[in-house]
Design a protein around this motif. Structure first.
Motif, PDB file in Angstrom:
ATOM      1  N   ILE A   6      27.092  42.860  34.880  1.00 13.84           N
ATOM      2  CA  ILE A   6      27.922  43.945  34.827  1.00 13.84           C
ATOM      3  C   ILE A   6      29.510  43.144  35.384  1.00 13.84           C
ATOM      4  O   ILE A   6      30.254  43.072  34.811  1.00 13.84           O
ATOM      5  N   VAL A   7      28.877  42.674  36.751  1.00 15.74           N
ATOM      6  CA  VAL A   7      30.218  41.251  37.353  1.00 15.74           C
ATOM      7  C   VAL A   7      30.811  40.748  36.168  1.00 15.74           C
ATOM      8  O   VAL A   7      31.913  40.732  35.609  1.00 15.74           O
ATOM      9  N   CYS A   8      29.818  40.112  35.513  1.00 14.51           N
ATOM     10  CA  CYS A   8      30.546  38.614  34.383  1.00 14.51           C
ATOM     11  C   CYS A   8      31.314  40.056  33.371  1.00 14.51           C
ATOM     12  O   CYS A   8      32.367  39.413  32.723  1.00 14.51           O
ATOM     13  N   LEU A   9      30.999  40.827  32.700  1.00 10.90           N
ATOM     14  CA  LEU A   9      31.028  41.927  32.009  1.00 10.90           C
ATOM     15  C   LEU A   9      32.699  42.494  31.814  1.00 10.90           C
ATOM     16  O   LEU A   9      33.827  41.977  31.449  1.00 10.90           O
ATOM     17  N   ILE A  10      33.037  43.032  32.960  1.00 14.44           N
ATOM     18  CA  ILE A  10      34.014  43.425  33.647  1.00 14.44           C
ATOM     19  C   ILE A  10      34.971  42.145  34.076  1.00 14.44           C
ATOM     20  O   ILE A  10      36.154  42.645  33.713  1.00 14.44           O
TER      21      ILE A  10
ATOM     22  N   VAL B 242      38.886  42.435  31.943  1.00 16.75           N
ATOM     23  CA  VAL B 242      40.344  41.729  33.241  1.00 16.75           C
ATOM     24  C   VAL B 242      40.760  41.025  32.691  1.00 16.75           C
ATOM     25  O   VAL B 242      41.845  40.579  31.905  1.00 16.75           O
ATOM     26  N   GLY B 243      40.449  39.962  32.197  1.00 14.66           N
ATOM     27  CA  GLY B 243      40.839  38.561  31.731  1.00 14.66           C
ATOM     28  C   GLY B 243      41.632  38.768  30.009  1.00 14.66           C
ATOM     29  O   GLY B 243      42.730  38.536  30.082  1.00 14.66           O
ATOM     30  N   VAL B 244      40.942  39.905  29.461  1.00 15.29           N
ATOM     31  CA  VAL B 244      40.732  40.065  28.093  1.00 15.29           C
ATOM     32  C   VAL B 244      42.596  40.435  27.846  1.00 15.29           C
ATOM     33  O   VAL B 244      43.687  40.061  27.438  1.00 15.29           O
ATOM     34  N   ALA B 245      42.435  41.572  28.819  1.00 13.75           N
ATOM     35  CA  ALA B 245      43.614  42.598  29.229  1.00 13.75           C
ATOM     36  C   ALA B 245      44.320  41.853  29.652  1.00 13.75           C
ATOM     37  O   ALA B 245      45.404  42.533  29.068  1.00 13.75           O
TER      38      ALA B 245
END
Length: 265
Positions: free
Chosen positions: A12-16, A20-23
């Motif tokens: 979950i942390v990696c997905l978030i 965030v990085g893409v955003a």
């Protein structure tokens, strides 16, 4: 907590983090502002004092103004000619003539020359003293208060208070203008460093009142204006003023001044 729950949490942390990085990447592209290469080079050439003496909020603002053509390549008074030459090369512009300026205190009224109205007891600040009755504890309400507000804001320690009057060391002055802004009596101005004659008074009252208040005040007699063949000095609002662009440094105004308040530098 078993290993499965730990792996889910890490996922979950990696997905978030990925989201965030893409955003942030998308936001950077959407809101990206191109910085003029010349502006960056001009900013690097500026001294970085952020004093505001140029009339802009700081070196970043001046660099933008120079790069966009709003300000001259010689817009930094602190950097002087060396910095102006660098910026002129960056901008591919002609430098033109550079006139070094220095701060000048338009008052010669030390403690021996002016009359005291009352003893000031309060904050040791020109601003504080200027809001007291008459705007000054001295009979002359235009002269230097001598509490050193200008000296405290000077980044180069170019101003000292000597005998209750501000005195500028022109060899240290960088013409940042901070003293000009803080003086409540508007007594300090930036003048050409090579100007040889200056009026050391700023009183706007009439002759009799000047004599009663200070032995070093301009009485607006007009003799300086009459003897100036270049038309460089005029008496306006009871005070003599020199146009430095017209002044030929002949010295006649200083020679004829009955109060000796036109000084040679």
């Amino acid at each position: 907590m078993d290993i499965k729950e730990i792996l889910i949490a890490v996922g979950i942390v990696c997905l978030i983090s990925l989201i965030v990085g893409v955003a942030l990447g998308i936001a950077e592209k959407v809101f990206h502002v191109e910085v003029d290469e010349k502006e960056e080079k001009v900013r690097e050439a500026l001294p970085g004092s952020n004093c505001g003496g140029c009339g802009y909020a700081g070196c970043d603002a001046l660099a933008h103004a120079i790069a966009s053509g709003e300000a001259p390549v010689s817009g930094c008074p602190v950097g002087g000619k060396p910095v102006a030459e660098q910026i002129a090369k960056i901008m591919g512009a002609e430098l033109g003539e550079i006139t070094r300026k220095v701060a000048y205190v338009k008052c010669d009224g030390n403690s021996d020359k002016r009359t005291l109205d009352y003893n000031y007891i309060g904050i040791y600040s020109c601003t504080a003293a200027s809001i007291m009755p008459g705007s000054s504890p001295y009979a002359c309400k235009y002269g230097c208060l001598g509490f050193g507000s200008c000296a405290r804001v000077c980044p180069e320690s170019a101003i000292r208070i000597i005998d209750k009057k501000a005195v500028v060391d022109e060899s240290l002055c960088i013409a940042c203008g901070k003293c000009v802004k803080i003086c409540p009596h508007q007594l300090i101005e930036l003048v050409p460093a090579e100007s040889h004659y200056r009026v050391q008074c700023f009183s706007h009252v009439k002759g009799k009142d000047v004599r009663d208040a200070c032995t070093a005040g301009c009485i607006a007699c007009g003799i300086c204006q009459k003897v100036c063949e270049a038309g460089a000095i005029t008496v306006v609002d009871n005070i003599a003023k020199i146009d430095y662009e017209k002044c030929t440094s002949c010295g006649k105004c200083a020679e004829k001044c009955p109060r000796k308040i036109i000084k040679k530098y």
